[in-house]
Design an enzyme around this catalytic site. Sequence first.
Site, short mmCIF file in Angstrom:
data_model
loop_
_atom_site.label_atom_id
_atom_site.label_comp_id
_atom_site.label_asym_id
_atom_site.label_seq_id
_atom_site.Cartn_x
_atom_site.Cartn_y
_atom_site.Cartn_z
N GLY A 47 0.83 -1.20 0.00
CA GLY A 47 0.00 0.00 0.00
C GLY A 47 0.87 1.25 0.00
O GLY A 47 2.10 1.16 0.10
N ASP A 48 0.22 2.39 -0.17
CA ASP A 48 0.90 3.70 -0.16
C ASP A 48 1.97 3.81 -1.24
O ASP A 48 2.96 4.52 -1.08
CB ASP A 48 1.57 3.96 1.21
CG ASP A 48 0.59 3.83 2.34
OD1 ASP A 48 -0.57 4.21 2.15
OD2 ASP A 48 0.97 3.33 3.41
N GLU A 49 1.78 3.14 -2.34
CA GLU A 49 2.79 3.18 -3.42
C GLU A 49 2.72 4.44 -4.25
O GLU A 49 3.61 4.69 -5.07
CB GLU A 49 2.63 1.96 -4.35
CG GLU A 49 2.82 0.62 -3.69
CD GLU A 49 1.51 0.05 -3.17
OE1 GLU A 49 0.50 0.79 -3.18
OE2 GLU A 49 1.49 -1.11 -2.74
N LYS A 63 -0.52 5.14 -5.70
CA LYS A 63 -1.59 4.78 -6.65
C LYS A 63 -2.49 5.96 -6.96
O LYS A 63 -2.92 6.15 -8.09
CB LYS A 63 -2.45 3.64 -6.08
CG LYS A 63 -1.71 2.36 -5.82
CD LYS A 63 -2.61 1.31 -5.19
CE LYS A 63 -3.09 1.65 -3.79
NZ LYS A 63 -2.05 1.62 -2.75
N ASN A 118 -9.84 2.29 4.76
CA ASN A 118 -8.46 2.05 5.18
C ASN A 118 -7.52 2.64 4.12
O ASN A 118 -6.37 2.94 4.40
CB ASN A 118 -8.18 0.55 5.39
CG ASN A 118 -8.72 -0.35 4.28
OD1 ASN A 118 -9.47 0.08 3.41
ND2 ASN A 118 -8.34 -1.61 4.32
N GLY A 160 -5.98 5.41 1.64
CA GLY A 160 -5.79 6.86 1.71
C GLY A 160 -5.02 7.26 0.48
O GLY A 160 -3.81 7.13 0.43
N HIS A 161 -5.73 7.70 -0.56
CA HIS A 161 -5.09 8.00 -1.84
C HIS A 161 -4.86 9.50 -1.96
O HIS A 161 -5.79 10.28 -2.12
CB HIS A 161 -5.92 7.42 -2.99
CG HIS A 161 -6.00 5.92 -2.93
ND1 HIS A 161 -6.75 5.15 -3.75
CD2 HIS A 161 -5.35 5.04 -2.11
CE1 HIS A 161 -6.59 3.87 -3.45
NE2 HIS A 161 -5.75 3.79 -2.44
N THR A 169 -5.78 -0.23 10.57
CA THR A 169 -6.08 1.21 10.57
C THR A 169 -7.20 1.53 11.56
O THR A 169 -7.54 2.70 11.73
CB THR A 169 -6.52 1.68 9.16
OG1 THR A 169 -7.69 0.94 8.79
CG2 THR A 169 -5.43 1.45 8.13
N GLN A 222 -4.79 -0.56 -1.22
CA GLN A 222 -3.76 -1.34 -0.51
C GLN A 222 -2.74 -1.88 -1.52
O GLN A 222 -2.49 -1.22 -2.51
CB GLN A 222 -4.41 -2.48 0.29
CG GLN A 222 -5.19 -2.01 1.51
CD GLN A 222 -6.61 -1.63 1.20
OE1 GLN A 222 -7.33 -2.38 0.60
NE2 GLN A 222 -7.04 -0.45 1.63
N THR A 269 -3.94 7.17 8.94
CA THR A 269 -3.81 7.17 10.40
C THR A 269 -2.71 8.09 10.92
O THR A 269 -2.60 8.29 12.13
CB THR A 269 -3.51 5.75 10.93
OG1 THR A 269 -2.32 5.29 10.28
CG2 THR A 269 -4.65 4.79 10.63
N ARG A 311 0.32 7.41 11.14
CA ARG A 311 1.42 6.65 11.75
C ARG A 311 2.68 6.77 10.91
O ARG A 311 2.60 6.78 9.68
CB ARG A 311 1.04 5.15 11.81
CG ARG A 311 -0.04 4.82 12.81
CD ARG A 311 -0.39 3.34 12.77
NE ARG A 311 -1.06 2.96 11.53
CZ ARG A 311 -1.42 1.71 11.23
NH1 ARG A 311 -1.17 0.73 12.06
NH2 ARG A 311 -2.05 1.45 10.10
N LYS A 363 7.65 8.28 -6.75
CA LYS A 363 8.55 8.92 -5.78
C LYS A 363 10.04 8.71 -6.09
O LYS A 363 10.85 8.59 -5.17
CB LYS A 363 8.22 8.46 -4.36
CG LYS A 363 6.85 8.98 -3.88
CD LYS A 363 6.59 8.66 -2.44
CE LYS A 363 6.16 9.86 -1.64
NZ LYS A 363 5.83 9.55 -0.25
N SER A 410 6.98 8.71 -11.63
CA SER A 410 6.55 9.93 -10.95
C SER A 410 7.77 10.62 -10.36
O SER A 410 8.59 10.00 -9.67
CB SER A 410 5.54 9.59 -9.86
OG SER A 410 5.28 10.73 -9.10
P1 IMO Z 1 -3.79 2.51 0.46
O1 IMO Z 1 -4.93 2.17 -0.47
C1 IMO Z 1 -1.12 1.13 3.61
C2 IMO Z 1 -2.61 -1.94 6.35
C3 IMO Z 1 -2.69 -1.52 7.80
C4 IMO Z 1 -2.44 -2.87 8.47
C5 IMO Z 1 -3.19 -3.85 7.55
C6 IMO Z 1 -4.59 -4.21 8.00
O2 IMO Z 1 -3.75 3.90 0.93
O3 IMO Z 1 -2.48 2.03 -0.09
P2 IMO Z 1 -6.88 -2.88 7.93
O4 IMO Z 1 -7.26 -1.57 8.54
O5 IMO Z 1 -7.01 -2.91 6.45
O6 IMO Z 1 -7.56 -4.04 8.59
O7 IMO Z 1 -5.32 -3.03 8.29
O8 IMO Z 1 -3.25 -3.21 6.30
N1 IMO Z 1 -3.32 -1.06 5.39
C7 IMO Z 1 -2.71 -0.17 4.59
N2 IMO Z 1 -1.42 0.22 4.53
N3 IMO Z 1 -2.01 1.67 2.75
C8 IMO Z 1 -3.29 1.27 2.75
O9 IMO Z 1 -4.16 1.63 1.81
C9 IMO Z 1 -3.71 0.35 3.74
N4 IMO Z 1 -4.88 -0.22 4.07
C10 IMO Z 1 -4.62 -1.08 5.07
O10 IMO Z 1 -1.70 -0.59 8.13
O11 IMO Z 1 -1.08 -3.21 8.41
MG MG Z 2 -2.43 4.71 2.30
#
Ligand code: IMO
Ligand code: MG
Length: 423
Positions: A12-14, A16, A38, A40-41, A129, A223, A300, A302, A330, A412
């Site tokens: 996640g958080d790549e 996207k 969960n 966060g784009h 999250t 994710q 979150t 974090r 990035k 990017s």
């Molecule tokens: P985007 O779409 C990064 C991680 C949480 C945790 C695990 C389970 O922004 O990339 P959850 O709340 O889904 O039950 O948590 O998944 N997690 C993410 N980490 N980006 C996200 O979304 C995430 N959605 C969930 O930190 O490790």
């Molecule tokens: Mg995220």
Amino acid sequence: MALNVVIGAQWGDEGKGKIVDYLAASSDYVIRFHGGNNAGHTIVNKYGKFVMHLIPSGIFTQTTKTIIGNGVIIDLDVLISEIDILKKIGIKVEDRLFISPRCHLIMPYHKILDKLYERAKGFGKTGTTGRGIGPCYGDKVSYNGIRLFDLMNRRQFLEKLKIQVEIKNKIIKALGGEAVSFEEIRKNYSFFFSKIKNFIAEPYPLIQKAIKNKNKILLEGAQGVFLDNDFGTYPFVTASNTVSGNINAGAGVAPQKINNVIGVSKAYATRVGDGPFPTELNDKTGEKLRMIGGEFGATTGRPRRCGWLDMEMVRFAAELNGFNQLAIAKLDILDGFSEIKIATHYTLNGKRVSYIDGDSSFLTKVKPVYKTMKGWTKKVQGIKKYEDLPKEAKDYLKEIEKLAGVKIKYISTGAKRDEIIKI
Ligand code: IMO
Ligand code: MG
């Protein structure tokens, strides 16, 4: 090409959101097919900086229609605040946002249970999250869920809610939490329904028509592959399937309709939450990546764990999802690093091993093997043409392509929409 799927190739958080925002400019439809808030784009555009949690990032392109597919779970409170923010900045949402009535609702007790389960697991916690994602999907697959369909039928909704509140309060109390009130939920959800009812529309016919008409469709994954409930680092995963194949179950799009599967990876690696992270840097370099990259959770807040790019994982993600294009996000964050390392593969006890050979505890033991590359002195930040990249940056990108076995299509070089190289 008519149908593109964007998938996170890491945890996640790549980046996207940025890639989707860029591609949405030429898409007729942007569809989310799994996950909830969960996600966060982060998007930076002419309206400002936004973190979208539920509404597909394509909403910022006025000619694009957005769909929240049946595989997405919805916290109505969050959805309503997103709609309000968009309206405030003058973005038309009516007739541009369609939500499947099949979507399951994240209820207040799901959020409470999420936190109580985490607390009960102690050191073994997932590091969620806290948005109620696991408990909501858990209810979905165990036939205890409440869907938008139910909310559209008041009696049906109240009947289901009553039973669920009774069940959930027993569990909540057993785990030392505070019981929820049926009355309060009833009141809040009837208000929520009044605010969103006009956006509920079965999107299936719309999507099928768009496919037949060869409209440009973009499926926005949330994710990442290594948070996938099956192929990720279980139990340190999310509750949905994050892989490309889930567009079928989550949005009703048949697999053979896909033209491109675009894997998005950062030029390094990050992870929020617990679980194995073979290339994690618990040192000054990791700290430097966090600071320069602004690596703090978009949902979150974090601090994200940081490390070098892990090509064992990206290669696995490419194979599993059928990536035929890569987007590297990035790259500019690596400006000013004199040396950059890239993990080419893993070993364990001197023997080469693969990601798929074991579980999470196995992954805490593997040793990444690194290739050290020369950094670049000229900044890549803001560069829009591949030719203008410093030689060392091109070498790094070529190494990624070689190790992934997939061509890079997008790079990017900054947070803004136009800070991107298209090859
Ligand atoms: P985007 O779409 C990064 C991680 C949480 C945790 C695990 C389970 O922004 O990339 P959850 O709340 O889904 O039950 O948590 O998944 N997690 C993410 N980490 N980006 C996200 O979304 C995430 N959605 C969930 O930190 O490790
Ligand atoms: Mg995220």
